[in-house]
Design an enzyme around this catalytic site. Structure first.
Site, PDB file in Angstrom:
ATOM      1  N   GLU A   7     -43.419  -5.644   7.445  1.00 29.87           N
ATOM      2  CA  GLU A   7     -42.677  -6.563   7.436  1.00 29.87           C
ATOM      3  C   GLU A   7     -43.313  -7.947   6.697  1.00 29.87           C
ATOM      4  OE1 GLU A   7     -41.535  -7.509  10.878  1.00 29.87           O
ATOM      5  OE2 GLU A   7     -39.158  -5.837  10.913  1.00 29.87           O
TER       6      GLU A   7
ATOM      7  N   GLU B 156     -36.958   0.590  10.394  1.00 31.43           N
ATOM      8  CA  GLU B 156     -36.897   0.051  11.186  1.00 31.43           C
ATOM      9  C   GLU B 156     -35.423  -0.410  12.093  1.00 31.43           C
ATOM     10  OE1 GLU B 156     -39.628  -2.697  13.398  1.00 31.43           O
ATOM     11  OE2 GLU B 156     -41.069  -2.333  12.127  1.00 31.43           O
TER      12      GLU B 156
END
Ligand code: BG6
Length: 473
Positions: free
Chosen positions: A175, A367
């Protein structure tokens, strides 16, 4: 839908994901040094502590360090074709600045890979997942310092040399776009966010982007079969109203997120970001060598997806969303999880189309999942969790992945977040559970660490067995 009309292509990689700091525990075993996570007992909810404290659930995690073989066997029982895990940087370089790696740390991940291979599970490795060595945070203020690029490059090279023949899929930074909003978690930057000068923040981002591209360059040299991906938080942004000013607010918010993918996929800074930097008075130190390094673009784009948000130019409509580290305004049409994360399966299809149209690189959803409070019950004398809410969440998202596949989006695979319960990144709780496997550990640190299959365990096994054919939508 039946298994014959599934939109999922043959060879689609189904699996689950975890991160070292949220599962391994053993924070001081095997020669491991401290990472920033070892001083973040409240996650993002409170400032870091001076050292490890007994209330930090991550110090013991779910004891994956000792139980990895049994846990991977459970993943295999569900039929996983891929397991995403991260390597703890401070297991390999305990302080981060050593010349030589810690052999005991390297050997641990050899054993994890042995288990994956035994079960025919493809590993997907995150090189840096929110676990900067604490020493580098304390001495360099993390990625604010250019020195981090060399430390990271040495670490990445070590991993490619050691595991390059065993690991095909790699992610450089988890991320990476979250550094804008969570500089400590994502950038190892100890200076509190409200005291961090924009120039330092953007310079840190620049260093991470250069390091990510440098990892790709190194992989091309030492592990030619490696496929390198960037990893982004995907968060589709909708205008709060049809006002053009709101469309512009969406464009600006999107730009700040998409810039990270643009640099990774196009190999240079986009004009809109350069303009933004000029307008906020940030002058970056970008060398010619940096520019050349950034040209090493990724093979695929991976992302996490949990929620969408709205944006507006109207200050009165602007209120922060609960639990959302990335900002944005809550969408009044959507339900939310118990932690205020808004649930929007359609947003997943939207963002997959956006990424594919923009970058034309295969996507990997690494995810997705629902953090929820689970209740352990007995069914036919067997402890389990009847998590129909999780099944519904995942089913609805996977149906939308199917729609995106029908739209022509190329997707390599899908790994649910926290396939086994683990410690939350944002709140550092155990009670925010995502897994197919229940772990008997609680927010006060009590529990036997025993593993129990939830109802979703059998459900996911069937989804995998039918290659998505059992999804209902
Ligand atoms: C992502 C992170 O932001 O979301 C994971 O990559 C994290 O590390 C996951 O655990 C879910 O967030 P949380 O805060 O519910 O654990």
């Amino acid at each position: 839908m039946t298994s014959t009309d599934t939109p999922y292509p043959p060879g689609f990689l189904w699996g689950g994901a975890t991160a070292a700091n949220q599962v391994e525990g053993a924070y001081d075993e095997g020669g491991k040094g401290l990472s920033i996570q070892d001083v973040m007992p409240r996650g993002l909810m409170a400032p870091p502590t001076d050292g490890p404290t007994p209330d930090n659930l991550k110090l013991a995690g779910i004891d994956f360090y000792h139980r990895y073989a049994d846990d991977i066997a459970l993943f295999a029982e569900m039929g996983f074709g891929v397991y995403r895990f991260s390597i703890a940087w401070s297991r390999i370089f305990p302080r981060g600045d050593e010349a030589e790696p810690n052999e005991e740390g390297l050997a641990f991940y050899d054993r994890v890979l042995d288990e994956c291979e035994k079960h025919g599970i493809e590993p997907l490795v995150t090189i840096s997942h929110y676990e900067t060595p604490l020493h580098l945070a304390q001495t360099l203020d993390g990625w604010v310092s250019r020195e981090m690029v060399d430390h990271y490059a040495r670490y990445a090279r070590t991993l490619f040399e050691r595991y390059g023949s065993r690991v095909r899929y790699w992610l450089t930074f988890n991320e990476i776009n979250s550094v804008l909003h969570a500089p400590l978690l994502s950038g190892g930057i100890l200076t509190p966010k409200d005291q961090l000068a924009p120039t330092d923040l953007y310079q840190a981002i620049h260093h991470e982007l250069v390091a990510s591209a440098l990892a790709t360059k190194i992989a091309r040299e030492v592990a030619p079969d490696a496929q390198i991906g960037c990893m982004l938080i995907a968060m589709p942004t909708y205008p709060m109203t049809p006002a053009p000013a709101d469309a512009l607010a969406v464009m600006h918010a999107d730009h700040l997120n998409l810039a990270f993918g643009d640099v990774h996929c196009r190999g240079e800074y986009p004009g809109y970001l350069l303009r933004h930097l000029r307008e906020i008075g940030v002058e970056l130190d970008i060398t010619d060598e940096d520019r050349a390094t950034l040209r090493h673009t990724v093979d695929f784009v991976s992302f996490s997806y949990y929620m969408s948000v709205c944006e507006t130019a109207d200050p009165e409509l602007r209120q922060a969303g609960a639990g959302n580290i990335m900002g944005g305004v809550p969408n009044p049409t959507l339900p939310a999880s118990e932690w205020g994360w808004q649930i929007d399966p359609v947003g997943l299809r939207v963002v997959m189309n956006q990424f594919w149209d923009r970058w034309r690189k295969p996507l990997f959803i690494v995810e997705n999942g629902l953090g929820a409070k689970d209740e352990l019950v007995e069914v036919d004398g067997v402890p389990t969790v009847v998590d129909d809410y999780r099944i519904a969440y995942l089913n609805d998202h996977l149906v939308q992945v199917g729609e995106a596949l029908r739209d022509g989006v190329e997707v390599l695979g899908y790994t649910t977040w926290g396939c086994i319960d683990c410690v939350s990144a944002s709140t550092a709780q155990m009670s925010k559970r995502y897994g197919f496997v229940y772990v008997d550990r609680h927010d006060d640190g009590s529990g036997t660490l025993a593993r129990h299959r939830k109802k979703s365990f059998g459900w996911y096994r069937e989804v995998i067995r039918t290659n998505g054919g059992s999804l209902v939508g």
